[in-house]
Design an enzyme around this catalytic site. Structure first.
Site, PDB file in Angstrom:
ATOM      1  N   ARG A 123      -9.366   8.333  -1.232  1.00  0.00           N
ATOM      2  CA  ARG A 123     -10.382   8.785   0.003  1.00  0.00           C
ATOM      3  C   ARG A 123     -11.310  10.011  -0.873  1.00  0.00           C
ATOM      4  NH1 ARG A 123     -10.360   8.078   5.194  1.00  0.00           N
ATOM      5  NH2 ARG A 123      -9.177   6.360   5.958  1.00  0.00           N
ATOM      6  N   THR A 156      -8.273   3.442   8.117  1.00  0.00           N
ATOM      7  CA  THR A 156      -9.377   2.621   8.397  1.00  0.00           C
ATOM      8  C   THR A 156      -9.409   2.107   9.670  1.00  0.00           C
ATOM      9  OG1 THR A 156      -8.931   2.323   5.904  1.00  0.00           O
ATOM     10  CG2 THR A 156     -10.652   0.990   6.775  1.00  0.00           C
ATOM     11  N   ARG A 171      -6.894  12.932   0.940  1.00  0.00           N
ATOM     12  CA  ARG A 171      -5.925  13.432   1.697  1.00  0.00           C
ATOM     13  C   ARG A 171      -4.344  12.884   1.373  1.00  0.00           C
ATOM     14  NH1 ARG A 171      -7.132   9.811   7.248  1.00  0.00           N
ATOM     15  NH2 ARG A 171      -9.116  10.614   7.224  1.00  0.00           N
ATOM     16  N   HIS A 205       0.969   6.019   2.001  1.00  0.00           N
ATOM     17  CA  HIS A 205       1.827   6.362   3.006  1.00  0.00           C
ATOM     18  C   HIS A 205       2.855   7.386   2.386  1.00  0.00           C
ATOM     19  CE1 HIS A 205      -0.260   3.964   5.754  1.00  0.00           C
ATOM     20  NE2 HIS A 205       0.053   2.790   4.837  1.00  0.00           N
ATOM     21  N   HIS A 243      -3.660  -4.972   7.713  1.00  0.00           N
ATOM     22  CA  HIS A 243      -3.650  -3.714   8.484  1.00  0.00           C
ATOM     23  C   HIS A 243      -2.938  -4.245   9.751  1.00  0.00           C
ATOM     24  CE1 HIS A 243      -5.168  -0.170  10.114  1.00  0.00           C
ATOM     25  NE2 HIS A 243      -5.987  -0.018   9.008  1.00  0.00           N
ATOM     26  N   ASN A 268       0.758  -1.283   0.060  1.00  0.00           N
ATOM     27  CA  ASN A 268       0.049   0.043   0.023  1.00  0.00           C
ATOM     28  C   ASN A 268       0.852   1.334   0.073  1.00  0.00           C
ATOM     29  OD1 ASN A 268      -1.506   2.207   1.224  1.00  0.00           O
ATOM     30  ND2 ASN A 268      -3.204   0.928   1.765  1.00  0.00           N
ATOM     31  N   GLU A 287      -8.776   0.545  -3.297  1.00  0.00           N
ATOM     32  CA  GLU A 287      -9.515   0.546  -1.824  1.00  0.00           C
ATOM     33  C   GLU A 287     -10.569   1.670  -1.989  1.00  0.00           C
ATOM     34  OE1 GLU A 287      -7.753   0.879   2.152  1.00  0.00           O
ATOM     35  OE2 GLU A 287      -6.455  -0.562   1.536  1.00  0.00           O
ATOM     36  N   HIS A 312      -5.728   3.625  -1.619  1.00  0.00           N
ATOM     37  CA  HIS A 312      -7.122   3.810  -1.080  1.00  0.00           C
ATOM     38  C   HIS A 312      -7.477   5.610  -1.584  1.00  0.00           C
ATOM     39  CE1 HIS A 312      -9.839   4.446   2.552  1.00  0.00           C
ATOM     40  NE2 HIS A 312     -10.463   4.834   1.749  1.00  0.00           N
ATOM     41  N   GLU A 354     -11.038  -9.575   2.777  1.00  0.00           N
ATOM     42  CA  GLU A 354      -9.890  -9.058   3.481  1.00  0.00           C
ATOM     43  C   GLU A 354     -10.144  -8.913   4.869  1.00  0.00           C
ATOM     44  OE1 GLU A 354      -7.578  -5.500   2.145  1.00  0.00           O
ATOM     45  OE2 GLU A 354      -6.182  -5.570   3.695  1.00  0.00           O
TER      46      GLU A 354
HETATM   47  N1  PXP Z   1      -5.932  -3.044   4.011  1.00  0.00           N
HETATM   48  C1  PXP Z   1      -6.787  -2.214   4.380  1.00  0.00           C
HETATM   49  C2  PXP Z   1      -8.119  -2.340   3.845  1.00  0.00           C
HETATM   50  C3  PXP Z   1      -6.172  -0.719   4.754  1.00  0.00           C
HETATM   51  O1  PXP Z   1      -7.205   0.298   4.741  1.00  0.00           O
HETATM   52  C4  PXP Z   1      -5.043  -0.594   5.110  1.00  0.00           C
HETATM   53  C5  PXP Z   1      -4.587   0.678   5.377  1.00  0.00           C
HETATM   54  O2  PXP Z   1      -4.531   1.655   4.300  1.00  0.00           O
HETATM   55  C6  PXP Z   1      -4.205  -1.951   4.897  1.00  0.00           C
HETATM   56  C7  PXP Z   1      -4.466  -2.876   4.345  1.00  0.00           C
HETATM   57  C8  PXP Z   1      -2.674  -1.415   5.281  1.00  0.00           C
HETATM   58  O3  PXP Z   1      -2.284  -1.250   6.507  1.00  0.00           O
HETATM   59  P1  PXP Z   1      -1.152  -0.766   7.033  1.00  0.00           P
HETATM   60  O4  PXP Z   1      -0.813   0.308   6.294  1.00  0.00           O
HETATM   61  O5  PXP Z   1      -1.151  -0.466   8.746  1.00  0.00           O
HETATM   62  O6  PXP Z   1      -0.065  -1.806   6.740  1.00  0.00           O
END
Ligand code: PXP
Length: 238
Positions: free
Chosen positions: A44, A100, A48, A9, A189, A6, A69, A42, A150
């Site tokens: 949003r 999330t 953001r 970040h 997550h 992902n 996402e 994601h 998921e």
């Molecule tokens: N899966 C989903 C559905 C998420 O919303 C996120 C966070 O954006 C992640 C996985 C990844 O989580 P993390 O950034 O804590 O690794």
């Protein structure tokens, strides 16, 4: 087991200055060089971090699975069905949250989520639902024709000692149940370099979706080289 990275970040850091660096699209290509078999973003409602431009460029550039996402809103459904990512993961979205926070409430929102799945399926895009590790949510996800779930690993990731074992067992039971009802099952997550192995050793998980810990580590492992390169420029000029 596939690893989906992902890159939201990276975009969060860029948006702190609203400039052009660091670019999540470049980060995605480097993640793929490192072995990522999937890229997740994601988009949003408040934009953001990831921007529409990022998503369009990723669609052009990413040769691995692109996982979008999103919240189940009309605007997002329009974007997804036009862009056609390799898969869509539906997540709950709250403006005030830092990330999330919980899974989708598939039981109370069964009808609206089911309609969203149908609309996305009309365009041939598989749909995953981000849900808490609860067998009832898994059964509901199957009933409304989700392709995948998921499993939210955040509660496991945040728990300590005995509580962590309890949370791990909830994830294990959920994975089993999802397999039994014929759903493809992913997890994610809060996974990091210390807690990932227990989840990665669960039989039957297709893929893990990880963001924050990988980008955090990238900042630290890359800082020495980044400083050295800046020092070289300064030294050469003086
Ligand atoms: N899966 C989903 C559905 C998420 O919303 C996120 C966070 O954006 C992640 C996985 C990844 O989580 P993390 O950034 O804590 O690794």
């Amino acid at each position: 087991m596939i690893l989906g990275v992902n890159v939201d970040h990276v975009a969060t850091i860029r948006q702190a200055r609203k400039g052009i660096e660091p670019d999540p699209v470049m980060a995605a290509t480097l993640a793929i060089l490192g072995g990522a078999e999937g890229i997740t973003v994601h988009l949003r409602e408040d934009r953001r971090h990831i921007q529409d431009r990022d998503l369009k460029m990723l669609k052009e550039l990413v040769p691995v699975e692109l996982n979008l996402e999103m919240a189940a809103t009309k605007d997002m459904i329009d974007i997804a069905t036009q862009l056609k990512p390799d898969m869509v993961t539906l997540v709950p979205e709250k403006r005030q949250e830092l990330t999330t926070e919980g899974g989708l409430d598939v039981r109370s929102q069964k009808r609206s989520i089911s309609e969203t799945i149908k609309k996305i399926h009309d365009y041939g895009i598989p749909v995953s639902l981000f849900i808490n590790p609860d067998v009832n949510y898994i059964s509901s996800s199957k009933q409304i024709a989700a392709d995948m779930v998921e499993i939210h690993t955040g509660m496991y990731a945040n728990a300590k000692d005995k509580k962590q074992e309890t949370e791990l067992n909830r994830v294990i039971n959920s994975v089993r149940h999802a397999q039994d009802v014929g759903l493809i099952v992913n997890a994610g997550h809060g996974l990091n370099y210390f807690n990932v192995t227990k989840i990665a050793s669960i039989q039957g998980i297709r893929g893990l979706y990880i963001g924050h810990s990988i980008i955090s580590r990238a900042v630290l492992v890359g800082i020495e080289r980044a400083v050295r390169e800046m020092k070289e420029l300064i030294t050469e000029a003086t």
